[in-house]
Every structure is written in C-alpha cells, then in structure tokens.
Design a protein around this motif. Structure first.
Motif: not given
Length: 276
Positions: A240, A38-39, A47-48, A140-141, A242-243
C-alpha cells in the motif's frame, strides 16, 4: 574470422508473442492485481492499497478476459455463486470499469436499509459498535472533505488521524466485517429490493460514500448487477502507498504502509447468531 550470427527476428517475435499470451492467460483466467482508487471500502481497504484478485472462484464470462472487449453473452463457464460477505471485483454496467464491493445479496434475497441498518430477508443484520478506527492522515486519506473533517484529530502522540466510528456487521452465516456509518444519508433508507435471478446485490463498507446496488445505474450506481459482470474475488493485499510518492525513487520507501502488506481480504467467520 568467425561470421557474426544474425539475429532471428522472427524467432524473437514468436517468443514475445508467447510471453504475451502467458501474461494474458494468467491475468484473464487465474489472477490479476487491483488498485484501490477510492474510500468506498473503508475501513478495511484504503486508497492506495494494492491487492490480488483471483479470477477462477466464480467461473468465467465474456467479461473475464483482460484488455479486450467481447460481446456480452449470458451465463458463466464453470460458474459458481459468491458467498455473502465476499469482497468481489466487478465491472460497472455503464462503462465496464472495475469496481470493488462486498457481496450482500444473492438471487432471491430481499435487501433493505432501515435507518442505516441492513436487513436481509426480513431480518435485521446485527450491527455492533466497535472502538473507532484511526486512519493516519496522508495525501490519500486527508479527512478534509467538509462532510468528514469533524473526524480529523491530532492524537496525544502528535499523529494526525481520521478517527471514524466503526461497526461490525454479522451475516446469518456468521461472516462478519467492519463498516463505517458516519452520518445520515438518503441511502440509509431503501425499500425492500428483491435480487432477480442471475443478479447480485453489492454494497461498499463505507455506507455513506459508495455508489453501489442501492443506486440505479443511471445515477452512477451498480443497481442489481448481472452475474456476468462478476470479475473475481479479492484475496489479499500486496502493498500500500499513502500517495506521497514523487518521481524521486527515494520517496517510494517512505510512502509504503508496511502494516498493510499481505492482509487477508477473506471475511471473518464466527458462530452464526443464535436463533430465537
């Protein structure tokens, strides 16, 4: 003709069991990986992010072992209190799911929020404006929530980012870290809360989007968290994403955020603020 050697299935199972015990021991008592879902810890953790959490700095409780649930017993073995400003992983008092927050208050501390500023033991914690932080838009963002879409911009270089106002908080010990404070929220103002013995007070760095010790457990928050729920200390990121990954392995490389690998998560320490 040489007789084919039979597989020693009992021996193989013993080896697998031993390997499982080694993995269990490392994961439960030394270190374990963690994923940011989450953020709530923006801008430092997005996130990620994947990171490593050390299990031994604060000792062990019945919540320390991984993958098993033990009855809660008060106290910690080889216990040591965290330091204010540490990024810690804890277990929720409701469902025992792992959360990551920043340690703000220790037993006996008085914690209060006034108009978005943190007060600790009756003294305002300095909150210094910094240049805005740019987070590149990704799955993710995305900055598409109505509350934050105003911060989504396209830079002159054509990159779409979430450009968030950022502040630096500095605790009395000199420990400092960055926080987000985007708009007024009810949790910007709280009554003075005294941390009971055997408990800790936690907050997310994204002060407008974190269910932490400012909220009671029945509202989904952490309230004053028993020290037994402390899992470990966040040490550093490993990588990390990024989704944007898919089942196609070729997408994995493009989803990597190379600049977020092996970032230390220990708070910065400067000279403590001068006393008046």
């Amino acid at each position: 003709m040489t007789e084919k050697k039979k597989t020693d299935w009992v021996g193989e199972l013993k080896q697998l069991a031993l390997l499982g015990l080694i993995v269990f021991g490392i994961h439960s008592f030394i270190a374990k990986p963690f994923f940011i879902p989450s953020e709530s810890m923006l801008p430092g953790l997005v996130t990620g992010d994947r990171l490593i959490v050390s299990k031994y700095p604060y000792g062990y409780s019945t919540m320390s072992p991984s993958w098993i649930s033990l009855p809660t017993v008060p106290g910690r073995l080889f216990g040591r209190l965290p330091e204010r400003g540490d990024v810690v992983v804890i277990k929720s008092p409701i469902d025992h799911v792992d959360y990551i927050k920043r340690l703000i208050g220790l037993p006996g501390d008085t914690v209060e929020m006034r108009d978005g500023q943190l007060w600790l033991n009756g003294v305002a914690v300095p909150k210094t404006p910094l240049p805005p932080v740019d987070l590149v838009v990704s799955p993710n963002t995305d900055c598409l929530d109505p509350a934050v879409v105003q911060y989504r911009i396209v830079r002159p270089d054509g990159v779409t980012v979430c450009r968030y106002p950022r502040y630096r908080e500095t605790l009395p010990s000199g420990v400092s870290y960055d926080v987000l404070d985007l708009f007024p929220t009810p949790q910007d103002n709280t009554p003075p809360m005294i941390v009971p013995e055997g408990h800790i007070f936690l907050m997310g760095d994204n002060r407008d989007n974190s269910e932490d010790s400012r909220f009671p457990a029945e509202m989904g928050g952490l309230a004053m968290l028993p020290i037994e729920n402390l899992v470990g200390r966040a040490e550093f990121t490993t990588f990390s994403l990024d989704g944007s990954t898919t089942l196609n392995p070729l997408s994995w490389w493009g989803a990597l955020r190379g600049d977020r690998a092996f970032m230390s998560l220990r708070p910065q320490v400067s000279a403590p603020p001068a006393k008046n």
